[in-house]
Design an enzyme around this catalytic site. Structure first.
Site, PDB file in Angstrom:
ATOM      1  N   ASP A 134     -14.693  52.332  18.788  1.00  0.00           N
ATOM      2  CA  ASP A 134     -14.668  52.064  17.273  1.00  0.00           C
ATOM      3  C   ASP A 134     -13.831  53.244  17.093  1.00  0.00           C
ATOM      4  O   ASP A 134     -13.964  54.454  17.858  1.00  0.00           O
ATOM      5  CB  ASP A 134     -16.186  52.184  17.133  1.00  0.00           C
ATOM      6  CG  ASP A 134     -16.761  51.001  17.170  1.00  0.00           C
ATOM      7  OD1 ASP A 134     -16.208  49.726  17.258  1.00  0.00           O
ATOM      8  OD2 ASP A 134     -18.267  50.858  17.436  1.00  0.00           O
ATOM      9  N   ARG A 135     -13.327  53.251  15.661  1.00  0.00           N
ATOM     10  CA  ARG A 135     -12.228  54.574  15.213  1.00  0.00           C
ATOM     11  C   ARG A 135     -13.264  55.951  15.749  1.00  0.00           C
ATOM     12  O   ARG A 135     -12.772  56.916  16.099  1.00  0.00           O
ATOM     13  CB  ARG A 135     -12.427  54.046  14.156  1.00  0.00           C
ATOM     14  CG  ARG A 135     -11.053  55.037  13.261  1.00  0.00           C
ATOM     15  CD  ARG A 135     -11.107  55.451  11.953  1.00  0.00           C
ATOM     16  NE  ARG A 135     -11.277  54.156  10.695  1.00  0.00           N
ATOM     17  CZ  ARG A 135     -10.365  53.600  10.407  1.00  0.00           C
ATOM     18  NH1 ARG A 135      -9.202  54.724   9.798  1.00  0.00           N
ATOM     19  NH2 ARG A 135     -10.663  52.640   9.717  1.00  0.00           N
TER      20      ARG A 135
END
Length: 288
Positions: A134-135
């Protein structure tokens, strides 16, 4: 001189800036985007460059000058390479950086930056992500230099050791445990639902307490499966959401999830590859 604006309604940061600066302030949308990308936009004192960052009523947005040392994704120092051979490359992905682009126009993501960093004038490096983070999750991220190698690693992915560090709200009742609740992705909300459902897929998460404070706990987490948002959704279901996880808990400037260790057998050499990197200091500060 810095300009300050108070948010009145929950919305995306870029939408707020367009309404405040372009619609009511006379700025062009191009200028607004440039200011966001150049790290001159602050939310509650923290630099924000993500256009889809959510701001809440009461948040203070400041338009100022770029802080010394503040960098956008495209201005970052070279990515830290943890491992490299002709078939596989692993990096230490910083939090706030996408693993891959969401569309053809997105250039600020790990795959594009790594490809640009390693390519030569007459030799363009091709890369395929073996997995994604995830970012806002930092840590070990693995790429392959061919589709065949990516598929070869993925064939044994269920046997891969995947270890994370997580800072969660509160303290679990048990020092260690296993969550085996299935997960189902709601594509409209882009959120995992936990529990039995005809469309849910199996997911297994093991956790153990490494350090506990009065309000937060540092966990070591191992996952047998690799579902999207698995750790985030499972910990929220347990009642101890990841610190800073806006989607499953409460928003903060940083999220307390780090991919610390990845262990697998190289498909060609048959050697065990151990990739490990500690979390950044900003991660450990979340525990205080």
């Amino acid at each position: 001189m810095a300009q300050k604006y108070k948010v009145t309604t929950r919305t995306k940061l870029l939408s707020f800036l367009f309404e405040t600066l372009a619609l009511n302030g006379g700025w062009s949308k191009k200028t607004v985007k440039q200011r966001l990308q150049s790290a001159t936009v602050f939310v509650n004192g923290q630099v924000q460059t993500k256009h889809d960052f959510m701001v809440d009523a009461g948040d203070m947005v400041t338009i100022g000058t770029q802080q010394r040392g503040a960098q956008t994704n495209s201005q970052q120092k070279k990515l830290e390479i943890l491992y490299q051979d002709k078939d596989l490359i692993a990096i230490n992905k910083p939090a706030g950086l996408l693993s891959v682009g969401t569309n053809k126009e997105t250039k600020d993501h790990a795959l594009a930056l790594l490809r640009s960093e390693l390519s030569r004038a007459k030799k363009h490096l091709r890369l395929w992500p073996v997995h994604r983070l995830d970012r806002d999750t930092s840590g070990v991220l693995l790429f392959a230099t061919s589709k065949e190698m990516r598929e070869a690693v993925m064939e044994q992915w269920s046997n891969t050791e995947k270890t994370y560090l997580a800072v969660v709200e509160g303290t679990p009742k048990k020092d260690h445990g296993t969550i085996s609740q299935p997960l189902r992705l709601d594509e409209k909300e882009y959120k995992m639902h936990v529990g039995e459902h005809k469309e849910a897929k199996p997911a297994i998460t093991h956790y153990s307490v490494k350090e506990s404070r009065s309000k937060r706990t540092l966990l070591k987490v191992n996952i047998e499966t690799g579902r999207q948002h698995q750790i985030r959704a499972h910990m929220a279901w347990l009642g101890h959401s990841i610190v800073g996880d806006e989607r499953y808990g409460k928003k903060e400037a940083h999220m307390g999830l780090h991919a610390m260790r990845l262990v697998f057998v190289h498909p060609l050499s048959k050697k065990k590859i151990v990739l490990e990197v500690d979390a950044p200091q900003t991660f450990y500060k979340l525990l205080k």
